[in-house]
Scaffold this motif. Structure first.
Motif, mmCIF file in Angstrom:
data_model
loop_
_atom_site.group_PDB
_atom_site.id
_atom_site.type_symbol
_atom_site.label_atom_id
_atom_site.label_comp_id
_atom_site.label_asym_id
_atom_site.label_seq_id
_atom_site.Cartn_x
_atom_site.Cartn_y
_atom_site.Cartn_z
ATOM 1 N N PRO A 194 -9.574 -31.930 2.416
ATOM 2 C CA PRO A 194 -10.094 -32.970 1.372
ATOM 3 C C PRO A 194 -9.343 -33.058 0.166
ATOM 4 N N SER A 195 -9.500 -34.536 -0.399
ATOM 5 C CA SER A 195 -8.770 -34.598 -1.561
ATOM 6 C C SER A 195 -9.794 -35.340 -2.589
ATOM 7 N N SER A 196 -9.523 -35.486 -3.740
ATOM 8 C CA SER A 196 -10.635 -35.995 -4.649
ATOM 9 C C SER A 196 -10.264 -37.534 -5.172
ATOM 10 N N LYS A 197 -10.926 -38.114 -5.685
ATOM 11 C CA LYS A 197 -10.828 -39.636 -5.778
ATOM 12 C C LYS A 197 -10.322 -39.535 -7.311
ATOM 13 N N LYS A 198 -9.164 -40.310 -7.656
ATOM 14 C CA LYS A 198 -8.735 -40.277 -8.903
ATOM 15 C C LYS A 198 -9.210 -41.461 -9.765
ATOM 16 N N PRO A 199 -9.792 -41.249 -10.940
ATOM 17 C CA PRO A 199 -10.450 -42.329 -11.630
ATOM 18 C C PRO A 199 -9.490 -43.507 -12.121
ATOM 19 N N ARG A 200 -9.944 -44.793 -12.053
ATOM 20 C CA ARG A 200 -9.004 -45.726 -12.412
ATOM 21 C C ARG A 200 -9.440 -46.233 -13.996
ATOM 22 N N LEU A 201 -8.326 -46.959 -14.508
ATOM 23 C CA LEU A 201 -8.585 -47.522 -15.603
ATOM 24 C C LEU A 201 -9.983 -48.194 -15.648
ATOM 25 N N PRO A 202 -10.344 -48.155 -16.949
ATOM 26 C CA PRO A 202 -11.865 -48.931 -17.251
ATOM 27 C C PRO A 202 -11.801 -50.357 -16.744
ATOM 28 N N PHE A 203 -12.682 -50.830 -16.259
ATOM 29 C CA PHE A 203 -12.678 -52.199 -15.859
ATOM 30 C C PHE A 203 -12.538 -53.153 -16.657
ATOM 31 N N GLU A 204 -12.976 -52.774 -17.884
ATOM 32 C CA GLU A 204 -12.588 -53.645 -19.088
ATOM 33 C C GLU A 204 -11.039 -53.864 -19.253
ATOM 34 N N HIS A 205 -10.414 -52.806 -18.974
ATOM 35 C CA HIS A 205 -9.022 -52.847 -19.355
ATOM 36 C C HIS A 205 -8.269 -53.760 -18.182
ATOM 37 N N ILE A 206 -8.494 -53.665 -16.908
ATOM 38 C CA ILE A 206 -8.002 -54.442 -16.061
ATOM 39 C C ILE A 206 -8.389 -55.623 -15.791
ATOM 40 N N TYR A 207 -9.851 -56.160 -16.266
ATOM 41 C CA TYR A 207 -10.409 -57.182 -16.068
ATOM 42 C C TYR A 207 -10.407 -58.193 -17.213
ATOM 43 N N GLU A 245 -11.199 -62.167 -19.219
ATOM 44 C CA GLU A 245 -12.073 -63.247 -18.786
ATOM 45 C C GLU A 245 -11.388 -64.587 -19.555
ATOM 46 N N ASN A 246 -10.714 -65.373 -18.618
ATOM 47 C CA ASN A 246 -10.495 -66.741 -19.125
ATOM 48 C C ASN A 246 -9.197 -66.695 -19.983
ATOM 49 N N THR A 247 -8.881 -65.711 -20.649
ATOM 50 C CA THR A 247 -7.299 -65.533 -21.412
ATOM 51 C C THR A 247 -7.403 -63.770 -21.277
ATOM 52 N N TYR A 248 -6.017 -63.562 -21.179
ATOM 53 C CA TYR A 248 -5.530 -61.923 -21.287
ATOM 54 C C TYR A 248 -5.859 -61.685 -22.740
ATOM 55 N N ASN A 249 -6.675 -60.412 -22.740
ATOM 56 C CA ASN A 249 -7.108 -59.859 -23.947
ATOM 57 C C ASN A 249 -5.822 -58.958 -24.609
ATOM 58 N N VAL A 250 -5.404 -59.286 -25.592
ATOM 59 C CA VAL A 250 -4.233 -58.536 -26.101
ATOM 60 C C VAL A 250 -4.916 -57.824 -27.451
ATOM 61 N N ASP A 251 -6.197 -58.010 -27.674
ATOM 62 C CA ASP A 251 -6.716 -57.070 -28.855
ATOM 63 C C ASP A 251 -6.418 -55.513 -28.928
ATOM 64 N N GLU A 252 -5.565 -55.286 -30.139
ATOM 65 C CA GLU A 252 -5.191 -53.765 -30.071
ATOM 66 C C GLU A 252 -6.463 -52.941 -29.966
ATOM 67 N N GLY A 253 -7.438 -53.191 -30.544
ATOM 68 C CA GLY A 253 -8.434 -52.539 -30.781
ATOM 69 C C GLY A 253 -9.124 -52.118 -29.529
ATOM 70 N N ASP A 254 -9.392 -52.956 -28.746
ATOM 71 C CA ASP A 254 -9.981 -52.833 -27.355
ATOM 72 C C ASP A 254 -8.976 -52.268 -26.512
ATOM 73 N N PHE A 255 -7.630 -52.331 -26.588
ATOM 74 C CA PHE A 255 -6.713 -51.747 -25.969
ATOM 75 C C PHE A 255 -6.680 -50.415 -26.283
ATOM 76 N N GLN A 256 -6.574 -49.936 -27.547
ATOM 77 C CA GLN A 256 -6.811 -48.213 -27.808
ATOM 78 C C GLN A 256 -7.915 -47.764 -27.417
ATOM 79 N N LYS A 257 -8.883 -48.402 -27.642
ATOM 80 C CA LYS A 257 -10.395 -47.809 -27.217
ATOM 81 C C LYS A 257 -10.404 -47.537 -25.797
#
Lengths: 249, 249
Positions: free
Chosen positions: B169-182, B184-196
């Motif tokens: 067996p092997s284990s499932k590797k966690p993915r980037l947070p939903f909010e970081h991949i997804y 809405e309407n425009t690409y979010n380049v907010d530094e604060g969100d990015f770091q968080k």
């Protein structure tokens, strides 16, 4: 045959949707399904932009060739190859990784990553009874798409992807013969096999169109393909992807 | 949540297989599942090469970085971007479509086509209880891969793909947070969100490794990524894909 394989084999693109929007929950499940796909060396080199703003959808529909289903659907996603985060992350650690990011290898990695994610979303959506269609048409003008979605450097929109509740059924389009796609141990370049497969396939496709159009169309696949490839399309792409930071070296 | 989505969300790469070979029937279902994926303007610009010859498998395993599972598995597939048939078909009709085939646009189309097909195969295999792993390592030396599989011009091997009955067996590797991949309407380049997002994700990944290795490893994702990208990899790719007829203009 299990239910998942049934879903996969029953795929057909849907180009007409009811007005019913996807719920937040559905969008989340679809994106998380996309994210569960394999990713090269864990790089996760893509982003997904959901477009809900109706004027943006209209603009994208127009540039994608005025396909009404780009505007009218349950949800519109745009899949992007994305190395922006990787550039930033390395920059924040004082490292310059541009030589890596800008290589053709990493370009391929990011395009493959995005496509694997998208196809997971396709199967997830279809398993929920939703219909999907890829929108390659946005590549008619990626400059404009990048403007509309405000994508930064190292982000390359690749294709749109519409999902929704199907309004009209559509039919499954036959694929090339198994033997033509699948080779064993070495690539089969035998002329005779090649012609045999394609002649059989052209007949399949002709009957498919004849049945669907009551005899009005009887195109052959080899004719369609030749026709489609006669004029090079989207020749700005070679320049454009480089301008966005991809495929430069 | 339906069974298909469960399968998708449970994905993990499998790198250890029993000796049990896939049956002819299983191989056919997997290839037909792959073929059912969407394809850009019906172009079907890929091929799949199944490798059963043990000496070829050994050679591929060696060049892919001596990964034993490339040699020992239920079946090894190699997915290729393929415009060979399109060139031939047009040639047989007296048309020269090289300007189309050799464009970056068509390169992207064929890579995406191949990747969509592969991911359909991945989900189909996992729904059958089989495990899979993509083998990007074959891109270490595509010149050699092309020789081993005797691929002609306009065929570009992209990645290997192993399938089989999981031994471990092997284990499932966690993915980037939903909010970081997804976005809405425009690409979010907010530094604060990015770091968080990335700080949270680094913590997730650290605990993941700590748990798996009894505290021996606690890598952060941002460190892995920076490390991996420091040295450009497979720099011959830019030249090589052109030599094969892709991405030239």
């Amino acid at each position: 045959m299990n239910k998942t394989i049934e879903t996969i084999l029953q795929h057909r693109s849907i180009r007409s949707f009811t007005d019913q929007r996807l719920t937040e929950e559905e969008i989340r499940v679809l994106v998380e399904s996309a994210q569960s796909a394999s990713t090269s060396s864990y790089i996760q080199a893509y982003s997904i932009i959901g477009v809900t703003d109706q004027s943006k959808k209209r603009e994208l529909a127009a540039l994608a060739g005025n396909q009404p289903y780009v505007e009218k659907n349950g949800h519109l996603f745009v899949f992007c190859a994305d190395l922006y985060r990787h550039d930033k992350i390395a920059g924040n650690k004082g490292e310059d990784v541009k030589a890596s990011l800008e290589g053709t290898e990493t370009f391929m990695v990011s395009v493959i990553d995005a496509a694997l994610a998208a196809q997971n979303m396709a199967i997830a959506a279809e398993s929920m009874g939703l219909g999907i269609c890829y929108i390659g048409g946005i590549r008619n003008d990626l400059e404009k798409v990048a403007e509309i979605l405000k994508t930064p450097e190292y982000v390359l929109p690749l294709f749109g992807f519409v999902v929704g509740h199907p309004a009209n059924p559509s039919s499954k389009k036959p694929r090339l013969p198994f033997e033509h796609i699948y080779h064993e141990n070495t690539y089969n370049v035998d002329e005779g096999d090649f012609q045999k497969h394609l002649t059989a396939y052209d007949e399949t496709i002709s009957s498919y169109y004849e049945n669907r159009t009551n005899g009005k169309r009887a195109d052959k696949w080899t004719e369609q393909i030749t026709q489609n490839l006669k004029e090079p399309k989207r020749t700005y792409m070679h320049r454009f992807v480089k301008e966005k930071g991809f495929n430069k070296r």
